[in-house]
Motif scaffolding. Structure first.
Motif, mmCIF file in Angstrom:
data_model
loop_
_atom_site.group_PDB
_atom_site.id
_atom_site.type_symbol
_atom_site.label_atom_id
_atom_site.label_comp_id
_atom_site.label_asym_id
_atom_site.label_seq_id
_atom_site.Cartn_x
_atom_site.Cartn_y
_atom_site.Cartn_z
ATOM 1 N N GLU A 1 9.311 -14.279 -4.323
ATOM 2 C CA GLU A 1 8.094 -13.755 -3.713
ATOM 3 C C GLU A 1 8.184 -13.680 -2.199
ATOM 4 N N ARG A 2 8.842 -14.656 -1.558
ATOM 5 C CA ARG A 2 8.861 -14.700 -0.102
ATOM 6 C C ARG A 2 10.135 -14.102 0.484
ATOM 7 N N SER A 3 11.008 -13.569 -0.351
ATOM 8 C CA SER A 3 12.213 -12.946 0.187
ATOM 9 C C SER A 3 11.843 -11.659 0.920
ATOM 10 N N PRO A 4 12.421 -11.428 2.106
ATOM 11 C CA PRO A 4 12.132 -10.174 2.823
ATOM 12 C C PRO A 4 12.879 -8.980 2.231
ATOM 13 N N TYR A 5 13.823 -9.266 1.319
ATOM 14 C CA TYR A 5 14.633 -8.206 0.725
ATOM 15 C C TYR A 5 13.888 -7.662 -0.489
ATOM 16 N N TRP A 6 13.408 -6.427 -0.391
ATOM 17 C CA TRP A 6 12.452 -5.874 -1.363
ATOM 18 C C TRP A 6 13.040 -4.638 -2.031
ATOM 19 N N LEU A 7 13.045 -4.645 -3.374
ATOM 20 C CA LEU A 7 13.667 -3.564 -4.135
ATOM 21 C C LEU A 7 12.677 -2.634 -4.821
ATOM 22 N N VAL A 8 11.381 -2.946 -4.760
ATOM 23 C CA VAL A 8 10.400 -2.145 -5.483
ATOM 24 C C VAL A 8 10.448 -0.655 -5.131
ATOM 25 N N PRO A 9 10.552 -0.269 -3.850
ATOM 26 C CA PRO A 9 10.622 1.175 -3.564
ATOM 27 C C PRO A 9 11.816 1.851 -4.227
ATOM 28 N N PHE A 10 12.953 1.157 -4.253
ATOM 29 C CA PHE A 10 14.144 1.701 -4.918
ATOM 30 C C PHE A 10 13.936 1.758 -6.424
ATOM 31 N N GLN B 1 24.935 -1.412 -8.606
ATOM 32 C CA GLN B 1 24.771 -2.793 -8.163
ATOM 33 C C GLN B 1 23.315 -3.051 -7.766
ATOM 34 N N LEU B 2 22.742 -2.133 -7.037
ATOM 35 C CA LEU B 2 21.365 -2.284 -6.583
ATOM 36 C C LEU B 2 20.399 -2.258 -7.764
ATOM 37 N N SER B 3 20.676 -1.391 -8.736
ATOM 38 C CA SER B 3 19.796 -1.264 -9.900
ATOM 39 C C SER B 3 19.780 -2.526 -10.746
ATOM 40 N N HIS B 4 20.857 -3.287 -10.722
ATOM 41 C CA HIS B 4 20.968 -4.470 -11.570
ATOM 42 C C HIS B 4 20.455 -5.740 -10.898
ATOM 43 N N LEU B 5 20.093 -5.655 -9.615
ATOM 44 C CA LEU B 5 19.539 -6.827 -8.948
ATOM 45 C C LEU B 5 18.132 -7.100 -9.467
ATOM 46 N N GLY B 6 17.818 -8.346 -9.687
ATOM 47 C CA GLY B 6 16.495 -8.703 -10.171
ATOM 48 C C GLY B 6 15.570 -9.091 -9.036
ATOM 49 N N ASP B 7 14.456 -9.716 -9.383
ATOM 50 C CA ASP B 7 13.484 -10.178 -8.401
ATOM 51 C C ASP B 7 14.112 -11.283 -7.554
ATOM 52 N N ALA C 1 0.831 -1.207 0.000
ATOM 53 C CA ALA C 1 0.000 0.000 0.000
ATOM 54 C C ALA C 1 0.865 1.256 0.000
ATOM 55 N N ARG C 2 1.985 1.202 0.684
ATOM 56 C CA ARG C 2 2.861 2.370 0.784
ATOM 57 C C ARG C 2 3.643 2.609 -0.501
ATOM 58 N N PHE C 3 4.044 1.539 -1.167
ATOM 59 C CA PHE C 3 4.870 1.662 -2.369
ATOM 60 C C PHE C 3 4.266 0.870 -3.535
ATOM 61 N N PRO C 4 3.176 1.354 -4.129
ATOM 62 C CA PRO C 4 2.602 0.674 -5.294
ATOM 63 C C PRO C 4 3.510 0.824 -6.504
ATOM 64 N N TYR D 1 11.908 4.592 -7.692
ATOM 65 C CA TYR D 1 12.471 5.902 -7.349
ATOM 66 C C TYR D 1 11.729 6.577 -6.202
ATOM 67 N N LYS D 2 11.253 5.761 -5.279
ATOM 68 C CA LYS D 2 10.585 6.301 -4.096
ATOM 69 C C LYS D 2 11.544 6.373 -2.900
ATOM 70 N N THR D 3 12.606 5.594 -2.949
ATOM 71 C CA THR D 3 13.610 5.591 -1.887
ATOM 72 C C THR D 3 14.987 5.452 -2.518
ATOM 73 N N MET D 4 16.021 5.635 -1.678
ATOM 74 C CA MET D 4 17.400 5.459 -2.136
ATOM 75 C C MET D 4 18.044 4.238 -1.489
ATOM 76 N N CYS D 5 17.207 3.298 -1.054
ATOM 77 C CA CYS D 5 17.749 2.105 -0.401
ATOM 78 C C CYS D 5 16.782 0.943 -0.574
ATOM 79 N N PRO D 6 17.275 -0.284 -0.409
ATOM 80 C CA PRO D 6 16.373 -1.446 -0.426
ATOM 81 C C PRO D 6 15.592 -1.517 0.884
ATOM 82 N N TYR D 7 14.606 -2.397 0.922
ATOM 83 C CA TYR D 7 13.779 -2.575 2.118
ATOM 84 C C TYR D 7 13.829 -4.023 2.600
#
Length: 335
Positions: free
Chosen positions: A260-269, A251-257, A225-228, A272-278
């Motif tokens: 589904e169950r990984s807690p490491y989430w790149l969608v906000p980055f 390096q972060l930009s080139h990481l893929g998916d 909901a926060r980062f659609p 362009y909503k954040t400057m870091c992974p979640y």
């Protein structure tokens, strides 16, 4: 019980809201709110950005100090913006007026367009050589004692003395931002006056956003909901990657998916909503990921901009689990 965010073994910082794109009428109140939440949650300090699109980080940091009682601004410092003497003068002036410790986040680079506009043509690795000289002068000035004389490739001072002198308990913590070989090399001398671990390795840290709740499903519902998904944001990220020479950014930009169950989430980055992974998930699941960082020696964590005190309190619970699990893993390994 003290908050794990102020545990002696780790330092946790939040991040100040960026001023670019913010409403001028409410920005100062927003900064004050985030700073107070961060202090209430037990954060050691708060990162304040610096680039051509942001307000002056020292003025924002001054506002934070005036509106809190113990929170330490972590001020992004880029050599092209001011002389090292001016940085040392800012640190000692805030210490003199408020008895508040400042942290410095030493930044060698930035967006290419920003550097071009400032006519900074220094190559990537040489910018870290410059950063070492810059930081060395700051540290020697803040250490007090004899006037500072220094002659390097980028800076030269002769008999320079800082007044008023800085109290020993207020010497700033100093971080070097970056993950390239040049950045890691620069971090060693930059730690000259800081606390050096017993094994001689410079303390390592990471920047990561955290969305944690009691259960995984609840945390992911908040995250989505926060980062659609945002196609415009994705295009902006692609452009930003092209105009940045940051090794970590690419390096972060080139990481893929990562699954589904990984807690490491790149969608906000990626949007362009954040400057870091979640990290997203239950307190237990996020705690596991944080514990893995603790076990290998990471001691500094810089969070993304918090949205509420409650959000930070959930993050506190994840760190509590991380500290508990890392102790168990450490005992298991040593046994």
């Amino acid at each position: 019980m003290h908050s794990p965010l102020v545990a002696a073994s780790i330092e946790v910082f939040s991040t100040c809201p960026p001023s670019s794109g913010a409403d001028r009428r409410t920005y100062l109140a927003d900064v004050a709110a985030v700073a107070r939440w961060s202090e209430a949650a037990g954060c050691r300090g708060i990162l304040v950005y610096a680039d051509n699109s942001q307000l002056d980080p020292w003025l924002v940091s001054h506002a934070i100090v005036q509106r809190t009682t113990s929170l330490s601004p972590l001020v992004a410092v880029q050599p092209v913006y001011m002389h090292p003497y001016s940085v040392a003068k800012m640190v000692t002036s805030i210490a003199h007026l408020y008895r508040r410790r400042i942290y410095l986040n030493m930044v060698a680079g930035g967006f290419k367009n920003d550097l071009t506009a400032l006519h900074d043509t220094t190559p990537h690795d040489r910018r870290y050589d410059r950063l070492v000289e810059y930081t060395t002068i700051i540290q020697r000035l803040l250490a007090g004692g004899s006037p500072v004389s220094y002659e390097g490739d980028f800076y030269e001072v002769a008999g320079l003395k800082l007044s008023p002198p800085l109290g020993g308990d207020l010497v700033p913590g100093i971080f070097v931002s970056g993950s390239s070989e040049a950045a890691l090399a620069a971090a060693m001398p930059a730690n000259e006056y800081g606390a050096t671990p017993a094994n001689g390795v410079v303390n390592a840290g990471i920047r990561v956003g955290i969305i944690s709740r009691d259960h995984d499903d609840e945390a992911w519902a908040v995250a989505l909901a926060r980062f659609p998904e945002d196609r415009k944001g994705q295009l902006t990220r692609q452009l930003a990657t092209k105009v940045s020479d940051s090794v970590w950014h690419k390096q972060l930009s080139h990481l893929g998916d990562l699954g589904e169950r990984s807690p490491y989430w790149l969608v906000p980055f990626q949007n362009y909503k954040t400057m870091c992974p979640y990290l997203v998930g239950s307190h237990e699941r996020v705690g596991e990921e944080l514990a893995a960082y603790l076990v290998v020696g990471y001691r500094t964590f810089i969070l993304d901009v918090p949205v509420s005190l409650a959000d930070l309190q959930h993050t506190t619970l994840a760190f509590q689990r991380a500290l508990e699990m890392s102790k168990c893993q450490s005992y298991s390994t040593s046994g």
